[in-house]
Design a protein around this motif. Sequence first.
Motif, short mmCIF file in Angstrom:
data_model
loop_
_atom_site.label_atom_id
_atom_site.label_comp_id
_atom_site.label_asym_id
_atom_site.label_seq_id
_atom_site.Cartn_x
_atom_site.Cartn_y
_atom_site.Cartn_z
N THR A 297 39.88 38.50 35.06
CA THR A 297 40.94 39.20 34.95
C THR A 297 41.25 40.31 36.01
O THR A 297 42.20 41.30 36.14
CB THR A 297 41.54 39.84 33.60
N PHE B 188 47.87 40.35 43.51
CA PHE B 188 49.22 41.04 43.84
C PHE B 188 49.02 42.55 44.11
O PHE B 188 48.15 43.39 43.53
CB PHE B 188 50.11 41.02 42.21
N LYS C 258 41.49 33.42 40.55
CA LYS C 258 42.34 34.53 39.93
C LYS C 258 43.42 35.00 40.53
O LYS C 258 43.45 36.24 40.95
CB LYS C 258 41.40 35.61 39.16
N ARG D 94 40.25 42.35 39.60
CA ARG D 94 39.95 42.25 41.18
C ARG D 94 38.43 41.96 41.47
O ARG D 94 37.80 42.75 40.70
CB ARG D 94 40.58 43.26 41.87
N GLN E 65 46.63 36.06 40.06
CA GLN E 65 47.32 37.24 39.68
C GLN E 65 46.73 38.42 40.10
O GLN E 65 47.28 39.41 39.97
CB GLN E 65 47.22 36.94 38.04
N THR E 66 45.40 38.62 40.38
CA THR E 66 44.48 39.83 40.76
C THR E 66 45.03 40.06 41.91
O THR E 66 44.66 41.24 42.53
CB THR E 66 43.13 39.69 40.43
N HIS F 283 53.93 34.38 44.88
CA HIS F 283 53.48 35.51 44.14
C HIS F 283 54.29 36.56 43.71
O HIS F 283 55.70 36.33 44.25
CB HIS F 283 52.32 35.99 45.20
N LEU F 284 53.92 37.45 42.71
CA LEU F 284 54.66 38.52 42.40
C LEU F 284 55.53 39.29 43.52
O LEU F 284 54.61 39.63 44.79
CB LEU F 284 53.97 39.53 41.28
#
Length: 212
Positions: free
Chosen positions: A77, A181, A176, A79, A178-179, A198-199
């Motif tokens: 979770t 973004f 990962k 970076r 999500q890290t 991506h977000l």
Amino acid sequence: MSKIISGIKIPDSAMARQAAELVRQHESELLFNHSVRVFVFGAMKGAREELKFDPELLYVAALFHDLGLADAYHTPTKRFEVDGADAAREFLRSHGLSEPKADLVWQAIALHTTPGIPEYMRPEIALTKAGVVMDVVGIGYEEYTAEQRAQTLAALPRGDFKNEFVQDQLRSALKKPQTTFGTLNVDFIKHFDHSFCHLNVCTLVRDAPWSS
């Protein structure tokens, strides 16, 4: 490894040697050489600009700055920069360094991929970033003499750095995504997967639970 590279003395305390041994256990030779070059280039810049910095703290920051890419230090979770920063801080604490010094190294590592901020912070932080961008993308290349560059590469060869480094970063980012973004790390995925969604901060603003 030579104890002096292009006029820069490699820290040789017990702590510095143990830091190098730890990182060498978990990183490829290519990444390890990159990490030491980050120190050498950062220290050269510090000497050239007559900055007051702690060479040992800069060395540890440079050694650990990519350790978050290694499987042993990967978390699902955080970076990768934070994974490496956490490892460095725990290492320094285990050697009895004060919290301010451990936190200084933590910041240097955690911020080393952040544009526009580290260069205005403490020298150890600024020089870690400077060493990274010099070695990875050549920012400041002409500020170093041809002899300085050649001597550094003779002691710490690059190998197939451009290709292997991108692949190392890609593997970490894919584990990962999500890290990534809001970071430069998302580029490693987007470069190879043009469909990656991506977000987007504009979407986040519009979807916020406020009425306006």
